[in-house]
Design an enzyme around this catalytic site. Structure first.
Site, PDB file in Angstrom:
ATOM      1  N   ASP A 126     133.301  -2.987 -11.148  1.00 41.58           N
ATOM      2  CA  ASP A 126     134.328  -3.133 -10.214  1.00 41.58           C
ATOM      3  C   ASP A 126     135.272  -4.276 -10.605  1.00 41.58           C
ATOM      4  O   ASP A 126     136.110  -4.687  -9.711  1.00 41.58           O
ATOM      5  CB  ASP A 126     134.054  -3.031  -8.760  1.00 41.58           C
ATOM      6  CG  ASP A 126     133.338  -1.579  -8.354  1.00 41.58           C
ATOM      7  OD1 ASP A 126     133.802  -0.680  -9.152  1.00 41.58           O
ATOM      8  OD2 ASP A 126     132.294  -1.814  -7.539  1.00 41.58           O
TER       9      ASP A 126
ATOM     10  N   HIS B 288      85.300 -43.022  -1.056  1.00 39.50           N
ATOM     11  CA  HIS B 288      84.864 -43.766   0.340  1.00 39.50           C
ATOM     12  C   HIS B 288      83.442 -43.999  -0.056  1.00 39.50           C
ATOM     13  O   HIS B 288      82.759 -43.991  -1.180  1.00 39.50           O
ATOM     14  CB  HIS B 288      84.721 -42.385   1.328  1.00 39.50           C
ATOM     15  CG  HIS B 288      84.192 -40.987   0.614  1.00 39.50           C
ATOM     16  ND1 HIS B 288      84.818 -40.085   0.003  1.00 39.50           N
ATOM     17  CD2 HIS B 288      82.893 -40.749   0.571  1.00 39.50           C
ATOM     18  CE1 HIS B 288      84.175 -38.994  -0.265  1.00 39.50           C
ATOM     19  NE2 HIS B 288      82.754 -39.489  -0.092  1.00 39.50           N
TER      20      HIS B 288
ATOM     21  N   ARG C 297      82.140 -37.718 -14.017  1.00 36.57           N
ATOM     22  CA  ARG C 297      82.923 -36.967 -13.254  1.00 36.57           C
ATOM     23  C   ARG C 297      83.088 -37.674 -12.002  1.00 36.57           C
ATOM     24  O   ARG C 297      82.411 -37.997 -11.254  1.00 36.57           O
ATOM     25  CB  ARG C 297      81.868 -35.652 -12.848  1.00 36.57           C
ATOM     26  CG  ARG C 297      82.670 -34.384 -11.701  1.00 36.57           C
ATOM     27  CD  ARG C 297      82.471 -34.897 -10.376  1.00 36.57           C
ATOM     28  NE  ARG C 297      82.476 -33.701  -9.662  1.00 36.57           N
ATOM     29  CZ  ARG C 297      82.315 -33.762  -8.154  1.00 36.57           C
ATOM     30  NH1 ARG C 297      81.994 -34.788  -7.456  1.00 36.57           N
ATOM     31  NH2 ARG C 297      82.766 -32.839  -7.415  1.00 36.57           N
TER      32      ARG C 297
ATOM     33  N   ASP D  38      84.636 -37.754  -8.259  1.00 37.52           N
ATOM     34  CA  ASP D  38      84.552 -36.958  -6.799  1.00 37.52           C
ATOM     35  C   ASP D  38      86.003 -36.971  -6.269  1.00 37.52           C
ATOM     36  O   ASP D  38      86.613 -38.021  -6.499  1.00 37.52           O
ATOM     37  CB  ASP D  38      83.467 -37.365  -6.021  1.00 37.52           C
ATOM     38  CG  ASP D  38      83.484 -36.748  -4.620  1.00 37.52           C
ATOM     39  OD1 ASP D  38      83.165 -35.629  -4.900  1.00 37.52           O
ATOM     40  OD2 ASP D  38      83.833 -37.284  -3.663  1.00 37.52           O
TER      41      ASP D  38
ATOM     42  N   GLU E 100      87.238 -33.996  -9.995  1.00 40.41           N
ATOM     43  CA  GLU E 100      87.068 -32.803  -9.035  1.00 40.41           C
ATOM     44  C   GLU E 100      88.719 -32.399  -8.615  1.00 40.41           C
ATOM     45  O   GLU E 100      89.018 -33.160  -7.614  1.00 40.41           O
ATOM     46  CB  GLU E 100      86.186 -33.059  -7.993  1.00 40.41           C
ATOM     47  CG  GLU E 100      86.130 -31.777  -6.971  1.00 40.41           C
ATOM     48  CD  GLU E 100      85.349 -32.426  -5.608  1.00 40.41           C
ATOM     49  OE1 GLU E 100      84.994 -31.335  -5.027  1.00 40.41           O
ATOM     50  OE2 GLU E 100      85.293 -33.372  -5.560  1.00 40.41           O
TER      51      GLU E 100
ATOM     52  N   ASP F  21      79.283 -27.046  -3.610  1.00 44.10           N
ATOM     53  CA  ASP F  21      80.288 -26.772  -2.460  1.00 44.10           C
ATOM     54  C   ASP F  21      80.484 -25.447  -2.211  1.00 44.10           C
ATOM     55  O   ASP F  21      81.489 -25.072  -1.584  1.00 44.10           O
ATOM     56  CB  ASP F  21      81.682 -27.548  -2.870  1.00 44.10           C
ATOM     57  CG  ASP F  21      81.318 -29.163  -2.952  1.00 44.10           C
ATOM     58  OD1 ASP F  21      80.670 -29.714  -1.897  1.00 44.10           O
ATOM     59  OD2 ASP F  21      81.983 -29.849  -3.761  1.00 44.10           O
TER      60      ASP F  21
ATOM     61  N   ARG G   2      71.923 -25.060  -1.428  1.00 39.91           N
ATOM     62  CA  ARG G   2      71.228 -26.382  -2.067  1.00 39.91           C
ATOM     63  C   ARG G   2      69.396 -26.029  -1.920  1.00 39.91           C
ATOM     64  O   ARG G   2      68.731 -27.087  -1.784  1.00 39.91           O
ATOM     65  CB  ARG G   2      71.529 -27.545  -1.530  1.00 39.91           C
ATOM     66  CG  ARG G   2      73.041 -27.836  -1.468  1.00 39.91           C
ATOM     67  CD  ARG G   2      73.467 -29.075  -0.618  1.00 39.91           C
ATOM     68  NE  ARG G   2      75.147 -28.886  -0.770  1.00 39.91           N
ATOM     69  CZ  ARG G   2      75.737 -29.991  -0.406  1.00 39.91           C
ATOM     70  NH1 ARG G   2      75.183 -30.799   0.543  1.00 39.91           N
ATOM     71  NH2 ARG G   2      77.144 -30.143  -0.353  1.00 39.91           N
TER      72      ARG G   2
END
Length: 616
Positions: free
Chosen positions: A93, A270, A353, A355, A387, A462, A510
């Site tokens: 159109d 931590h 590695r 965390d 991680e 985990d 575990r």
């Protein structure tokens, strides 16, 4: 409007060249196919992360041609670019309309979607990296074994527990099911131990070598109150229940003689409330940040009201967060010649590695990498893995885009997205075509070296154990193991999975290794799958192109055009035939199909929950 009226495919080099992530400063050529009759303008809308759009007019390749083309050169520092296409045309159109072409609704790259509503638009991603950053060959060609040290093996000849901790309990037998003793607030008040230690790992090195393992990734080994050791008490001391520095050195040396490397777990986001640095319970004397505002460690922590209100990892009060921008903490972890990274890396470990890498600033990770690299020699490199649970190429953490895969930081990350893809495919929660799109999206988003260096897994400390995920179905387990050993990246076996150890969520995942009670059928197909990988260079580092044939998922892996490996998986409970009329490789280029046809013929059956691997 038909999808084919406007078409772009970020995985086809006809439409975007070169494929995937590129080095900053390189140019990318974009091409889009448009069947619309009255095209007024085609604009490549592209912007660097956090900046404004560049509007680049795309030029028709030739008169009457239906393809439009433009190039864009990346610039400045490495990072992400996001892009889509804006098309203005007149309909029948003669009404002027604007449409947008962007990423598909499934959030995968490749073929996209048209929308008239810009608010619904999903942008394509283009990753630019600073420099090629390959992981060491020993790592990329290897097979990793993840050991939760307390739960693997006790090396004492009489299985006597070394240096048991006060206010803890020891399980009566190694076959006991782990459990937590918690108070009314859900806090663990008495830690549990089985007594695994470093000398136990040394004793089992022949077993691991025979299994085909080439690297051992150990859960944290530094002194801590818990059994998992993610609540570090003293970074400079091996936990007495595990052994001492001499034992670690013996492990590194003896593993090295068998061609194995040791990867340590670095927990630097931590520490433990019961630590030399925080010392809430005065285990380490009267010092520590909790007891003394004049402590040299006081500025490591952030107190809102001293001493009981402090920042803690995910609000777990037992895990006070450390301020990673604190210069003294940086010196302690990686910058000083006597730092923790230097102290342990110079002993001969293969790497680290990290965390919760998302919670370490990029500059902090770069500092760790720089320290690790100082121990690299011509003969042997070190590896640094992070991680990360999501697509690490565009991860945003604490409001900041992360750049840890763009060179000079992480070599790769733990590949949880592939774990989820494997499980969902075998559980029939996604189709084979969706698995192709998921895996190709990661391939195109990650720098090639990072894609090859990802630490793949189907279970960790985990997650639920993979056998439990599949409710004991060994056919599904066998298929998952074969995926683990053949997909791009470096496979990592969670201790005990190869022995058929079940386990739900923490702490059930575990359990102690079932020595003498191994499931020999499971052991057999783990050994077979590891052997397949170890003898095939294509499965170790070969290029990767996935495809689907109806409900079958497959891929080709090759290191050269002359030699390649093809795997076809049937993740369904019924036999499936290979029918090339249903072949789909998502790139529209045909090369993968031609190679598959070389080794497979139409009508070949792949049994239920089974696979076929062929090589040229």
């Amino acid at each position: 409007m038909s999808r084919r009226q406007v078409y772009f495919n970020s995985w086809s080099e006809h439409f975007r060249r070169p494929f995937g992530a590129i080095q900053t400063g390189e140019s990318v050529r974009f091409r889009i196919h448009i069947e619309l009759k009255y095209v007024l303008s085609v604009i490549l809308m592209i912007h660097k992360d956090g900046e404004t759009f560049h509007e680049i007019e795309m030029v028709r390749k030739a008169v009457q041609n239906k393809e439009f083309e433009a190039s864009f050169q990346t610039y400045g520092a490495s990072g992400l670019y996001f892009y889509h296409f804006r098309i203005v045309y007149r309909d029948r159109d003669q009404t002027e309309r604007t449409i947008y072409y962007g990423k598909a609704d499934d959030d995968c790259e490749g073929r996209g979607n048209i929308t008239e509503d810009r608010s619904l638009l999903k942008q394509y991603q283009l990753t630019s990296y600073d420099h090629r950053d390959p992981a060491p060959d020993w790592y990329c060609h290897g097979v990793i074994y993840h050991i939760f040290v307390d739960r693997f093996f006790n090396g004492d000849p009489h299985h006597k527990i070394q240096n048991p901790k006060k206010n803890s309990f020891i399980y009566a037998t190694e076959g006991d099911t782990p459990c937590y003793i918690k108070d009314e607030n859900g806090e663990i008040i008495r830690w549990d131990f089985f007594g695994g230690n470093l000398s136990g790992i040394i004793a089992k090195l022949p077993y691991l070598h025979d299994l085909g393992v080439t690297a051992l990734y150990l859960s944290p080994i530094f002194e801590a109150r818990s059994n998992h050791k993610y609540d570090t008490g003293d970074y400079r001391t091996i936990d007495p229940m595990f052994g001492d520095t001499e034992t670690l050195q013996k492990l590194i040396t003896k593993a090295g003689r068998l061609g194995m490397h040791i990867i340590l777990d670095g927990v630097f986001s931590h520490v433990g409330a019961d630590s030399h640095y925080f010392n809430q319970f005065k285990t380490y004397g009267d010092g520590g940040a909790y007891n003394n505002p004049n402590s040299p460690y006081f500025d490591w922590f952030t107190f809102s009201r001293y001493p009981d209100c402090y920042d803690a990892w995910w609000n777990v009060r037992d895990l006070p967060s450390v301020n990673k921008s604190n210069v003294l903490f940086q010196d302690f972890i990686y910058r000083s010649p006597e730092s923790i990274i230097h102290r342990w890396t110079k002993m001969g470990i293969g790497g680290w590695r990290l965390d919760v890498a998302d919670e370490l600033p990029d500059t902090f990770i770069a500092g760790i990498r720089s320290a690790v690299d100082q121990h690299t020699t011509k003969e042997e490199g070190k590896v640094l893995i992070g991680e990360v649970w999501e697509d690490a190429s565009h991860k945003v953490s604490y409001g900041l885009r992360r750049h840890y895969l763009e060179g000079g930081m992480l070599h790769g990350v733990m590949n949880y997205p592939f774990r989820l893809m494997i499980i969902n495919l075998i559980k029939q929660k996604i189709t084979a075509e969706q698995a192709v799109r998921i895996s190709m999206t990661q391939k195109s988003n990650y720098p090639d070296e990072a894609f090859r260096a990802n630490m793949n897994n189907i279970g960790t400390h985990d997650t639920e154990r993979i056998l439990t995920v599949f409710r004991g179905d060994k056919r599904k387990l066998r298929l998952a193991v074969q995926f683990l050993m053949t997909l791009p990246g470096v496979p990592c076996i969670y201790y005990g999975d190869e022995a058929g150890l079940p386990g739900g969520k923490d702490p059930d995942n575990r359990r102690f290794f079932p020595w003498g009670r191994e499931d020999m059928e499971t052991m057999s197909f783990y050994r077979s799958a590891i052997g397949e990988r170890r003898k095939d260079i294509n499965l170790q580092v070969g290029n990767f192109f996935p495809f689907s044939i109806d409900r079958l998922f497959g891929f080709i892996r090759y290191s050269s055009d002359e030699a390649f490996t093809i795997a076809v998986f049937n993740p369904t409970p019924v036999d499936q035939a290979i029918e090339f009329a249903l072949f789909n490789d998502q790139t529209d280029e045909g090369r993968t199909e031609r190679r598959v046809r070389e080794l497979f013929s139409d009508g070949i059956l792949v049994a239920a929950f089974d696979f076929i691997i062929k090589r040229k």
